[in-house]
Design an enzyme around this catalytic site. Sequence first.
Site, PDB file in Angstrom:
ATOM      1  N   HIS A 528       0.819  -1.206   0.000  1.00  0.00           N
ATOM      2  CA  HIS A 528       0.000   0.000   0.000  1.00  0.00           C
ATOM      3  C   HIS A 528       0.858   1.264   0.000  1.00  0.00           C
ATOM      4  CE1 HIS A 528      -3.179   2.659   2.174  1.00  0.00           C
ATOM      5  NE2 HIS A 528      -3.169   2.876   0.877  1.00  0.00           N
ATOM      6  N   HIS A 533       1.513   4.816  -2.947  1.00  0.00           N
ATOM      7  CA  HIS A 533       1.696   6.205  -2.512  1.00  0.00           C
ATOM      8  C   HIS A 533       3.097   6.746  -2.803  1.00  0.00           C
ATOM      9  CE1 HIS A 533      -2.009   6.979  -0.051  1.00  0.00           C
ATOM     10  NE2 HIS A 533      -2.082   5.667  -0.156  1.00  0.00           N
ATOM     11  N   HIS A 719      -4.014   0.648  -6.422  1.00  0.00           N
ATOM     12  CA  HIS A 719      -4.309   1.285  -5.146  1.00  0.00           C
ATOM     13  C   HIS A 719      -5.697   0.909  -4.650  1.00  0.00           C
ATOM     14  CE1 HIS A 719      -5.688   4.591  -2.470  1.00  0.00           C
ATOM     15  NE2 HIS A 719      -4.520   4.322  -1.908  1.00  0.00           N
ATOM     16  N   ASN A 723      -6.376  -0.874  -1.067  1.00  0.00           N
ATOM     17  CA  ASN A 723      -6.816   0.122  -0.087  1.00  0.00           C
ATOM     18  C   ASN A 723      -8.246  -0.072   0.400  1.00  0.00           C
ATOM     19  OD1 ASN A 723      -6.311   2.839   1.340  1.00  0.00           O
ATOM     20  ND2 ASN A 723      -8.221   3.202   0.234  1.00  0.00           N
ATOM     21  N   ILE A 868      -6.691   8.937  -0.939  1.00  0.00           N
ATOM     22  CA  ILE A 868      -6.931   8.705   0.488  1.00  0.00           C
ATOM     23  C   ILE A 868      -6.018   7.580   0.940  1.00  0.00           C
ATOM     24  CG2 ILE A 868      -8.739   7.015   0.121  1.00  0.00           C
ATOM     25  CD1 ILE A 868      -8.528   9.570   3.009  1.00  0.00           C
TER      26      ILE A 868
END
Length: 868
Positions: A528, A533, A719, A723, A868
């Site tokens: 993750h 990110h 993602h 997520n 997010i």
Amino acid sequence: MYSGVKSLINRGQKVKGTVLLMQKNVLDINALTSATTATGLIKGGFKVAGGFTNTLIDTYTSTWGRSVAFRLISATSTDGSGKGKVGKKTYLEGLVTTIPILGAGQTAFDIHFDWDSEMGIPGAFYVENNMQGEFFLVSLTLEDIPNHGTIHFVCNSWIYKYTYYKTERIFFANKTYLPSETPAPLVYYRQEELKTLRGDGTGERVEWERIYDYDLYNDLGSPDKKASLARPVIGGSRNMPYPRRGRTGRKPSKKDPKSESRGDFFYIPRDESFGHLKSSDFLVYILKSASQNLVPQLRSIVTLQLNNPEFNSFDEVRSLYDGGIKLPTNILSKLSPIPFFKEVFRTDGESALKFPPPKVIQVNQSAWMTDEEFAREMIAGVNPHIIQRLQEFPPKSKLDRQLYGDNTSTITKEHLEPNMGGVTIEQAIQNNKLYILDHHDSIYPFLRKINATNTKTYATRTIIFLQNDGTLKPLAIELSKPHPQADSFGPVSKVYLPVSEGVEASIWFLAKAFVVVNDATHHQLCSHWLNTHAVVEPFIIATNRHLSVVHPIHKLLLPHYRDTMNINALARNVLVNAEGIIESTFLGGAYSMEMSSFVYKDWVFTEQGLPHDLLKRGVAVEDPTSPHGLRLLIKDYPYAVDGLDIWAAIKLWVEEYVNFYYKSDAAIVQDSELQAFWKEVVEVGHGDLKNATWWFKMQNRAELIEACTILIWIASALHAAVNFGQYPYGGYILNRPTKSRRLIPEKGSAEYDEVSKNFQKAYLNTITPKNDALTDLTILEVLSRHASDEQYLGQRNEGELWTSDTLPLESFKRFGRKLAEIEQKLIGRNNDESLRNRYGPVKMPYTLLYPSSEEGLTCRGIPNSISI
């Protein structure tokens, strides 16, 4: 293209325009909390459009008259120096209340420009804010330009007082040009804007700036507060490589000059911040409030005042979703003043700590305990891309033998074959029946440090058997810990086998828990945080530094960057920082980011695309006759099956788009902006890996198409897959514990007796404790939610105004329609009960790669970006 426009516009003619501005943030966080200052700065560092804008709009007749000036810039006529002619200043006029393009929360103003034939066709404009406060400029539309028609300028940018800027704020029409095709009068402006965005690499950044630059991860610790909060610099060395983050230029800390000082405010380029009418402002402020205010209060209450730091039974855990934890009125009163407490926890009288039931237990509350579900989540859970095909036996290690000894697995044929239905190891490997979930090499180098703390754990290997009905069956789990004398002696390992009855069944269940703890930690830190990110941020920085807003690749990638730098900065403040949420509640503790750095050493950009990933892990083989050019060896592999459809749709869209603008491979080589962008991504943004031979050379269209497809895949589908299932699977802490606190008990010990007498209590005393569990649930719920105005794959915030080119617009519409068709196909798969891995014993269909979603905790939906 602009051409031959003399006499198109009569001298002295007025050109009518419409300017859209954003009203006060719809969320109105100032009204929801009193935690703001007069400038609209929420305590803790979050910026929103304050009361300024509403005041402006209410009093526009007296304020706006000569406060905001616009000057058009010609794309066809020069001023004698080669630069496009700049028109006279023009100011906003009357308020327009109803026009077709007016969006929610927006306000429109008329404007009229003096524009004659000598000025040609407008291609850009300057805007000047003479007021004290900022406003959000959405767009400018020029109407009825003779022999040309309408020109749209999509802006979406915060405009501060002109004195704050070193260069004038400029915006370009929604035309798209390769650098060599830019109209000559606009070349200077295009280049100057990029220089502005690059900055000079010096100084501390301030809120209104738009400068994109790089730095190391040297802002995670707070050594000036206390020594235990010091953290090593991550990135910039062979030992601890890492992608770069956005530079803030904050002063060095006093006790560690290599580390950056921390504070409440963190800089990101202004237009990267939330606040563009985005409900994620609200969502992310909850996250920050929960992290910095609510979680410490909960820890104090649970530990000190309720005097009950442990769950005593599985029923007590389930009560979090049924009745909640009952809090006395005096304790509830301490929580109520915390901002957004009621939004984080649905309160009902004294039942304050009540969470929504995670999907994994909504149908069956005990099916998560089965071996089938344990294995199924390896291909349909929240971390579905780690499992590999076992191609050699016993499994080997890549760890340095001089440092760590012989880490070859101790699992033998005798361990496995009794549960393989008469199949031998050799036959199973030859027929692609054996798989492994390997969390050994990534954690073993850190085990001695981790086990010296209150956390106790193992490195793990899990061998999986693919059965004839397509489901997966765990055969053995190997738990390894460091040799008591030294790492160089190699690990001390023990193999555990499935048992269905007696105390040994409980020991097997504990062994599975250690596997899941490792998987949950690897998921959060690597799958993750690192692999979505962190790795995307350097691409965002390089794009803005080297690809003009009128460059086709900038336009292609822009939706997939939305809000990522902001959420990453927030993560460095409250999630991956020293004693942040990840360090506090997950296995790695203070070594968490070092662990992700160790994994980054083996990160390969070209292998991040789904087909390559599947081939590398051996779960697929090349097959030209198959729809995607490969054949899955686990046919019912929900993440891979659904993902390949999404991947193919993305690649087709990118292929059509790139081929429209680049007519040959030579055009790729000749594109100066593209080459500068790629060079900087490789040599600076991911500079610690710059000498790797696998980087694309960016010499042809195929490489550009693959690179853009990979990047879009990471930011959107990958993602989403890792997520939005976090709370649906991990919100039930029994199913995905994040920490372990004691090792497997030996026969004859008091802990072993506890396992035999009260297994639930023993399990709960081994995994994540109550305080950390409540923290995990709080944060995972926020991270798993969709904002109300999220932009999903196949959508664009600008509607059809992002480009003036018809064919790319039509191709994008086809992309959207294709995604809708794929969603219907995925729904059909989930209705096929012969595909047992799609819903499993827990009766939870695999929906994480459904392209669309509604707001909230849906366990589906692919947003364009890591928002997010």
